[in-house]
Design a protein around this motif. Structure first.
Motif, PDB file in Angstrom:
ATOM      1  N   PHE A 143       0.825  -1.218   0.000  1.00 61.41           N
ATOM      2  CA  PHE A 143       0.000   0.000   0.000  1.00 61.41           C
ATOM      3  C   PHE A 143       0.851   1.257   0.000  1.00 61.41           C
ATOM      4  N   ARG A 144       1.869   1.207   0.805  1.00 63.00           N
ATOM      5  CA  ARG A 144       2.729   2.379   0.951  1.00 63.00           C
ATOM      6  C   ARG A 144       3.444   2.690  -0.379  1.00 63.00           C
ATOM      7  N   GLY A 180       1.049   3.795  -2.999  1.00 66.14           N
ATOM      8  CA  GLY A 180       0.628   5.161  -2.644  1.00 66.14           C
ATOM      9  C   GLY A 180       1.670   6.194  -3.038  1.00 66.14           C
ATOM     10  N   MET A 204       1.181   9.235  -5.671  1.00 66.31           N
ATOM     11  CA  MET A 204       1.441  10.649  -5.372  1.00 66.31           C
ATOM     12  C   MET A 204       2.377  11.252  -6.403  1.00 66.31           C
ATOM     13  N   GLU A 220      -0.286  11.975   6.603  1.00 68.78           N
ATOM     14  CA  GLU A 220       0.502  11.719   5.399  1.00 68.78           C
ATOM     15  C   GLU A 220       0.581  10.217   5.132  1.00 68.78           C
ATOM     16  N   ASP A 221       0.853   9.460   6.200  1.00 63.87           N
ATOM     17  CA  ASP A 221       0.979   8.020   6.039  1.00 63.87           C
ATOM     18  C   ASP A 221      -0.338   7.406   5.559  1.00 63.87           C
ATOM     19  N   VAL A 265      -1.171   8.303   1.894  1.00 63.56           N
ATOM     20  CA  VAL A 265      -0.372   7.518   0.948  1.00 63.56           C
ATOM     21  C   VAL A 265      -0.904   6.095   0.860  1.00 63.56           C
ATOM     22  N   ARG A 266      -1.264   5.540   2.014  1.00 60.58           N
ATOM     23  CA  ARG A 266      -1.755   4.148   2.025  1.00 60.58           C
ATOM     24  C   ARG A 266      -3.091   4.044   1.273  1.00 60.58           C
TER      25      ARG A 266
END
Lengths: 77, 302
Positions: free
Chosen positions: A34-35, A38, A42, B255-256, B259-260
């Motif tokens: 996910f990170r 993500g 972005m 922020e975390d 993003v996730r």
């Protein structure tokens, strides 16, 4: 640096192929799925999880995704 | 210069407290100087009362103030009573030069009628040197209770009073040339037969009062300084822990999670803290917004 071999033609589904290749790369490298997706989203400006096989190949999106993958993952698509 | 809000705010707190400390210091200094001047004025009033009584009741025993011998007896007696040093200045127009010269000679003193440049003759003085008793305004201009000429402050600092030269008729507060010695100069009128003919110039040592006042001001400044330092630390700690640490934690979590969610974790949920202040309210809003975005994206991804 990794290189991905394409399985489909360039006229249709290339964006989806890139997203799939990125997904495979993330899983192979054991990254936080996910990170990492993500961070890519972005950078390239759209959610790669929402890309479908029949999405049209937008050259700008493809370019943005390839640049982001190379910058973030060192992956050449 | 691109400083953080935290740095600018904390710097502002430090600077404001420093400014407050400086203003307090200036105010205390003014108050201290005024206190010393008030002490000197009160002392001068007492000296004047003593002088008036001596002129009234001591003339028979001590003689005339225009006679160097009598004048010396007057100032010696005043010195004995008050502890101050005195110079008796009589207007030249009130003295007969020939008689005065003869009186000085009879007292074993050199004629000083033409000494000095002012309108007065220094008829008698105690321990100080003649140059310390300089005064030019006519005796008619002096109030009945006398007037403070100036204070030579040896208890404060050259930084505060070094710029005052001590010249002129009334020179305020200047830096003392004698280390650690504070003196107040004043004048009271000399009246003979209802007519003012001169002034009694006094130099009173005010060192104990000035030193005590300085010690008091230093103690007060130390207390204020410590208070301001504690206030700076407490305010800085409050701003840091109540605002910036929470903001940092909140932005890192936001922020975390963002993003996730962008990476497809549509079950991610932002858990606001339970406060109802500005940050807590924003966190609640953001949690609702994140849930909305996640739900929308989840439906789109199916």
């Amino acid at each position: 640096m990794c290189t991905v071999t394409r399985t489909k033609g360039d006229s249709m589904g290339r964006l989806y192929d890139d997203c799939t290749a990125i997904q495979h790369h993330i899983e192979q490298q054991g990254l936080d799925v996910f990170r990492t997706r993500g961070e890519l989203a972005m950078r390239c400006g759209f959610l790669i999880t929402l890309v479908k096989p029949d999405d049209p190949d937008d050259p700008q999106k493809i370019k943005a995704l390839e640049d982001a993958a190379k910058e973030l993952l060192g992956l050449s698509l | 210069m691109n400083f953080s809000i935290r740095f600018k705010l904390l710097t502002g707190v430090v600077l404001m407290n420093l400014l407050g400390g400086i203003i307090t210091m200036v105010y205390l200094h003014q108050s201290y100087s005024g206190g010393v001047a008030d002490d000197a004025t009160r002392s001068l009033v007492r000296e004047n009362a003593t002088w008036v009584a001596m002129q009234q009741y001591g003339a028979d025993k001590l003689g005339s103030v225009t006679d160097p011998k009598g004048a010396a007896a007057f100032v010696a007696e005043m010195h004995k009573i008050t502890g101050a040093n005195y110079g008796l200045l009589i207007e030249k127009t009130a003295l007969n030069p020939t008689t005065y010269a003869a009186q000085r000679q009879a007292a074993g003193l050199a004629d000083n009628y033409n000494s000095g440049s002012g309108p007065y003759v220094l008829v008698a003085m105690t321990d100080e040197s003649a140059s310390d008793f300089k005064f030019n305004p006519p005796p008619d201009k002096i109030p009945d209770n006398g007037k403070l000429v100036g204070v030579k402050n040896g208890a404060c600092s050259r930084l505060c009073h070094g710029s005052v030269t001590g010249e002129g008729d009334y020179w305020g507060v200047t830096w003392s040339k004698k280390p650690g010695v504070t003196e107040a100069d004043g004048v009271v009128p000399v009246t003979v037969d209802g007519q003012r003919i001169g002034v009694l110039y006094s130099i009173q040592n005010f060192s104990p009062q000035a030193d005590a006042a300085r010690a008091s001001i230093v103690r007060t400044l130390v207390v204020i300084g410590i208070t301001l330092l504690i206030a700076t630390l407490v305010i800085g700690w409050m701003i840091d822990s109540w605002v910036f640490q929470r903001l940092n934690k909140m932005t890192a979590t936001m922020e975390d999670l963002s993003v996730r969610v962008a990476g497809g974790d549509f079950d991610a949920h932002f858990e606001p803290d339970e406060t109802n202040d500005e940050i807590g309210e924003f966190e609640k809003f953001f949690a609702r917004f994140m849930d909305l975005v996640s739900a929308t994206l989840k439906s789109l991804s199916k």
